[in-house]
Motif scaffolding. Structure first.
Motif, PDB file in Angstrom:
ATOM      1  N   HIS A  21       0.696  -1.295  -0.070  1.00 61.00           N
ATOM      2  CA  HIS A  21      -0.064   0.123  -0.195  1.00 61.00           C
ATOM      3  C   HIS A  21       0.852   1.286   0.074  1.00 61.00           C
ATOM      4  N   PRO A  22       1.884   1.377  -1.102  1.00 56.94           N
ATOM      5  CA  PRO A  22       2.507   2.397  -1.043  1.00 56.94           C
ATOM      6  C   PRO A  22       1.672   3.799  -1.297  1.00 56.94           C
ATOM      7  N   MET A  23       2.329   4.894  -0.491  1.00 61.61           N
ATOM      8  CA  MET A  23       1.567   6.049  -0.420  1.00 61.61           C
ATOM      9  C   MET A  23       2.414   7.107  -1.186  1.00 61.61           C
ATOM     10  N   ALA A 115       4.428   0.245  -8.161  1.00 63.22           N
ATOM     11  CA  ALA A 115       4.161  -0.675  -7.095  1.00 63.22           C
ATOM     12  C   ALA A 115       5.223  -0.720  -6.031  1.00 63.22           C
ATOM     13  N   ARG A 116       6.559  -0.276  -6.407  1.00 64.39           N
ATOM     14  CA  ARG A 116       7.394  -0.404  -5.402  1.00 64.39           C
ATOM     15  C   ARG A 116       7.567   0.921  -4.361  1.00 64.39           C
ATOM     16  N   PRO A 117       7.544   0.671  -3.172  1.00 65.29           N
ATOM     17  CA  PRO A 117       7.707   1.880  -2.041  1.00 65.29           C
ATOM     18  C   PRO A 117       8.914   2.512  -2.173  1.00 65.29           C
ATOM     19  N   LEU A 118       8.514   3.685  -1.731  1.00 68.25           N
ATOM     20  CA  LEU A 118       9.935   4.745  -1.871  1.00 68.25           C
ATOM     21  C   LEU A 118      10.676   4.163  -0.545  1.00 68.25           C
ATOM     22  N   ASP A 119      12.103   4.349  -0.390  1.00 63.10           N
ATOM     23  CA  ASP A 119      12.849   4.096   0.443  1.00 63.10           C
ATOM     24  C   ASP A 119      12.737   5.001   1.629  1.00 63.10           C
ATOM     25  N   ARG A 120      11.984   4.717   2.780  1.00 57.84           N
ATOM     26  CA  ARG A 120      11.528   5.495   3.898  1.00 57.84           C
ATOM     27  C   ARG A 120      12.963   5.997   4.697  1.00 57.84           C
ATOM     28  N   SER A 121      14.093   5.483   4.505  1.00 61.83           N
ATOM     29  CA  SER A 121      15.233   6.238   5.078  1.00 61.83           C
ATOM     30  C   SER A 121      15.944   7.205   4.235  1.00 61.83           C
ATOM     31  N   THR A 229      -2.801  -7.117  -4.187  1.00 55.84           N
ATOM     32  CA  THR A 229      -1.747  -8.071  -4.262  1.00 55.84           C
ATOM     33  C   THR A 229      -0.305  -7.217  -4.242  1.00 55.84           C
ATOM     34  N   GLY A 230      -0.484  -6.007  -4.164  1.00 56.91           N
ATOM     35  CA  GLY A 230       0.922  -5.032  -4.293  1.00 56.91           C
ATOM     36  C   GLY A 230       1.297  -5.044  -5.743  1.00 56.91           C
ATOM     37  N   THR A 231       0.605  -5.627  -6.652  1.00 51.82           N
ATOM     38  CA  THR A 231       1.014  -5.209  -8.099  1.00 51.82           C
ATOM     39  C   THR A 231       0.224  -4.140  -8.458  1.00 51.82           C
ATOM     40  N   ARG A 232       0.891  -3.419 -10.029  1.00 55.99           N
ATOM     41  CA  ARG A 232       0.209  -2.358 -10.223  1.00 55.99           C
ATOM     42  C   ARG A 232       0.300  -2.404 -11.598  1.00 55.99           C
ATOM     43  N   ALA A 233      -0.757  -1.658 -12.633  1.00 52.33           N
ATOM     44  CA  ALA A 233      -0.993  -1.574 -13.879  1.00 52.33           C
ATOM     45  C   ALA A 233      -1.228   0.001 -14.067  1.00 52.33           C
ATOM     46  N   VAL A 234      -0.603   0.640 -15.102  1.00 50.01           N
ATOM     47  CA  VAL A 234      -1.023   1.927 -15.417  1.00 50.01           C
ATOM     48  C   VAL A 234      -1.287   2.079 -16.846  1.00 50.01           C
ATOM     49  N   ALA A 235      -2.204   2.824 -17.010  1.00 47.45           N
ATOM     50  CA  ALA A 235      -2.781   3.212 -18.407  1.00 47.45           C
ATOM     51  C   ALA A 235      -2.857   4.795 -18.539  1.00 47.45           C
ATOM     52  N   GLY A 236      -2.715   5.360 -19.628  1.00 49.69           N
ATOM     53  CA  GLY A 236      -2.911   6.799 -19.650  1.00 49.69           C
ATOM     54  C   GLY A 236      -3.793   7.134 -21.027  1.00 49.69           C
ATOM     55  N   LEU A 237      -4.574   8.037 -21.063  1.00 49.21           N
ATOM     56  CA  LEU A 237      -5.337   8.303 -22.164  1.00 49.21           C
ATOM     57  C   LEU A 237      -5.301   9.861 -22.546  1.00 49.21           C
ATOM     58  N   ALA A 238      -5.187  10.373 -23.515  1.00 46.36           N
ATOM     59  CA  ALA A 238      -5.187  11.504 -24.021  1.00 46.36           C
ATOM     60  C   ALA A 238      -6.401  11.986 -25.114  1.00 46.36           C
ATOM     61  N   LEU A 239      -7.060  13.088 -24.404  1.00 48.21           N
ATOM     62  CA  LEU A 239      -8.301  13.302 -25.090  1.00 48.21           C
ATOM     63  C   LEU A 239      -8.237  14.841 -25.557  1.00 48.21           C
ATOM     64  N   ASP A 425      -4.799  -2.167  -9.383  1.00 51.04           N
ATOM     65  CA  ASP A 425      -4.103  -3.720  -8.732  1.00 51.04           C
ATOM     66  C   ASP A 425      -4.280  -4.359  -9.919  1.00 51.04           C
ATOM     67  N   ALA A 426      -3.075  -4.809 -10.624  1.00 48.13           N
ATOM     68  CA  ALA A 426      -2.863  -5.507 -11.826  1.00 48.13           C
ATOM     69  C   ALA A 426      -3.668  -6.918 -11.767  1.00 48.13           C
ATOM     70  N   ALA A 427      -3.771  -7.417 -10.664  1.00 45.98           N
ATOM     71  CA  ALA A 427      -4.399  -8.948 -10.515  1.00 45.98           C
ATOM     72  C   ALA A 427      -5.817  -8.661 -10.401  1.00 45.98           C
ATOM     73  N   ALA A 428      -6.633  -7.395  -9.917  1.00 39.29           N
ATOM     74  CA  ALA A 428      -7.749  -7.124  -9.808  1.00 39.29           C
ATOM     75  C   ALA A 428      -8.502  -6.627 -11.271  1.00 39.29           C
ATOM     76  N   VAL A 429      -7.517  -5.711 -11.865  1.00 38.11           N
ATOM     77  CA  VAL A 429      -8.196  -5.074 -13.030  1.00 38.11           C
ATOM     78  C   VAL A 429      -7.049  -6.059 -14.243  1.00 38.11           C
ATOM     79  N   PRO A 430      -7.032  -6.762 -14.833  1.00 39.79           N
ATOM     80  CA  PRO A 430      -6.051  -7.361 -15.920  1.00 39.79           C
ATOM     81  C   PRO A 430      -6.276  -6.411 -17.098  1.00 39.79           C
ATOM     82  N   ASP A 431      -7.620  -5.986 -17.219  1.00 43.10           N
ATOM     83  CA  ASP A 431      -8.107  -5.251 -18.485  1.00 43.10           C
ATOM     84  C   ASP A 431      -8.221  -3.890 -18.497  1.00 43.10           C
ATOM     85  N   LEU A 432      -7.075  -3.186 -17.801  1.00 44.52           N
ATOM     86  CA  LEU A 432      -7.158  -1.785 -17.497  1.00 44.52           C
ATOM     87  C   LEU A 432      -7.243  -1.079 -18.858  1.00 44.52           C
TER      88      LEU A 432
END
Length: 451
Positions: A21-23, A115-121, A229-239, A425-432
């Motif tokens: 759950h990276p913020m 999906a990868r959290p930032l290094d908190r240190s 699941t901690g996995t992420r998918a990204v999609a962009g759309l320009a209109l 979430d890439a597992a929950a939305v495989p058809d982004l």
């Protein structure tokens, strides 16, 4: 030097983070290749090499050291118990924050990176230069922890790394609050009155959250079940922004009303297209963040409230969906951003730092009870951003994904174009990608309806 503690809301964002759950906020900037000058070579110094991606990485590496806000890290403090504060990173190394990645598809690469959290240190930000298959093409994925900045604050920080252009007001400390004269005894009634007012506001927001009800009419596709699941998918759309303005002028409301209604319509199309049951009920609750920044105020950190809006997915008529969104947003604006169930961010001010530290995981678990999807807008200035002479062509804002949610939507307008950034979430939305196509189809239908 006085210790600069995190504000209650910044501290809340810092404490609710987990490995799945990276913020952090993100922005994927896609660049046009800069024209090459004969005789240039990589030995000419930072910003002069022939490879635009290498040049961009060199510039970001050189420039980030001059931005104080990018050299600060977060650390725990003894008092008050549970608090955290900012301090300069004595071992700041740009190589730990700026990365060059070779990829065939920047959007596909952005998913695992988000999906990868930032290094908190370390100072909580990163910039990934994504070099495409074409030697002249590249993108940059910026990641800023939500404790560092909200959308507008992140924009101000990122702008300091671009080529010189019209000034964006940089981060500034808030002006000292003038104290009334006289003894502490004479000021006590005012302090008590303010505290009573704060408690009253908290109770009102809490009551609004209770009235907003439990999740009803929420499609299963919008929930990450049984958990993220901690996995992420990204999609962009320009209109085309002109199409959005054409709809607004005929149907009424604001550009933001149209953009939110398009999300509702696209979700409906996407669900029906994938064979899910026809949407019914009041619809999912969208959290619409609202900036509370004042001109000339502090830019670091978060100054946020929000509106809560039911997305009318069950309504089949696109213009009626837009009307219902407009009516709901008008009702929210009439009440103001400091009231209502969407103003839950303001409750952070009423929690002791120890409460944030101990209760952060519980608050993160409760997100599913407060709202069902995030739909946020990030305004961008009208001038052209560039890096090493390469101009930004597209900017896709990317929002963090709340625990138990499968989708977050962010939108910005830049150079006459609307950019939707979808994080799932890439597992929950495989058809982004299908949801991005549904947004395009929804805009086309709305244009036909008003023509």
């Amino acid at each position: 030097m006085a210790t600069e503690h995190l504000s209650p809301l910044d501290l809340a964002f810092w404490r609710i983070e987990s490995a799945t759950h990276p913020m952090h906020l993100g922005a994927l900037a896609v660049f046009e290749a800069a024209p090459q000058h004969p005789g240039s070579d990589s030995a000419a110094g930072p910003g002069r090499g022939p490879d635009p991606a290498v040049r961009a990485a060199a510039l970001l590496t050189a420039r980030c050291t001059a931005v104080p806000g990018l050299r600060r890290r977060i650390h725990d403090v003894l008092l008050p118990i549970g608090a955290a504060a900012w301090s300069p990173d004595a071992d700041f190394d740009p190589a730990r924050h700026v990365f060059l990645v070779r990829t065939g598809d920047p959007q596909a690469a952005a998913g695992p990176l988000m999906a990868r959290p930032l290094d908190r240190s370390r100072p909580p930000w990163e910039a990934h230069v994504l070099a495409g298959p074409d030697p002249g093409s590249f993108a940059v994925l910026f990641k800023f922890h939500h404790a560092l900045a909200d959308g507008l604050g992140a924009l101000a920080l990122a702008a300091m790394l671009f080529d010189e252009g019209p000034a964006i007001r940089g981060p500034a400390r808030p002006a000292p609050v003038p104290q009334p004269g006289g003894s502490a005894l004479r000021s006590l009634p005012g302090v008590l009155a303010a505290r009573v007012q704060d408690v009253g506001q908290a109770l009102e927001i809490g009551a609004s959250v209770a009235r907003a009800g439990l999740p009803l009419g929420v499609p299963a596709a919008l929930t990450a079940v049984p958990a993220q699941t901690g996995t992420r998918a990204v999609a962009g759309l320009a209109l085309d922004l002109d199409d959005v303005n054409r709809i607004r002028k005929v149907a009424g409301g604001t550009v933001n009303d149209v953009l939110i209604a398009m999300v509702a319509g696209a979700l409906r199309r996407w669900l029906v297209g994938r064979g899910d049951p026809e949407p019914e009920g009041p619809g999912p609750r969208a959290l619409i963040p609202v900036s509370r920044r004042r001109p000339g105020g502090a830019q670091y950190g978060n100054r946020l409230s929000g509106y809560l809006l039911r997305l009318p997915l069950a309504e089949p008529d696109p213009l009626l969906r837009l009307h219902r969104v407009r009516t709901g947003m008008d009702r929210n604006k009439e009440a103001g951003p400091a009231r209502g169930a969407g103003a839950v961010a303001l409750l952070a001010d009423h929690v002791h730092p120890l409460g944030h530290r101990l209760g952060g995981p519980l608050v993160a678990q409760a997100a599913r009870l407060l709202f069902d999807i995030l739909v946020t807008s990030v305004p961008l200035p009208s001038f052209t951003f560039s890096l090493g002479g390469s101009r930004v062509r597209e900017v896709y804002p990317l929002a963090p994904l709340a625990r138990g949610h499968s989708l977050a939507v962010a939108v910005s307008t830049y150079k006459g174009t609307v950019h939707y950034g979808l994080v799932a979430d890439a597992a929950a939305v495989p058809d982004l990608a299908a949801l991005a196509e549904a947004l395009h189809a929804e805009l086309d239908e709305l244009v036909r309806e008003v023509s």
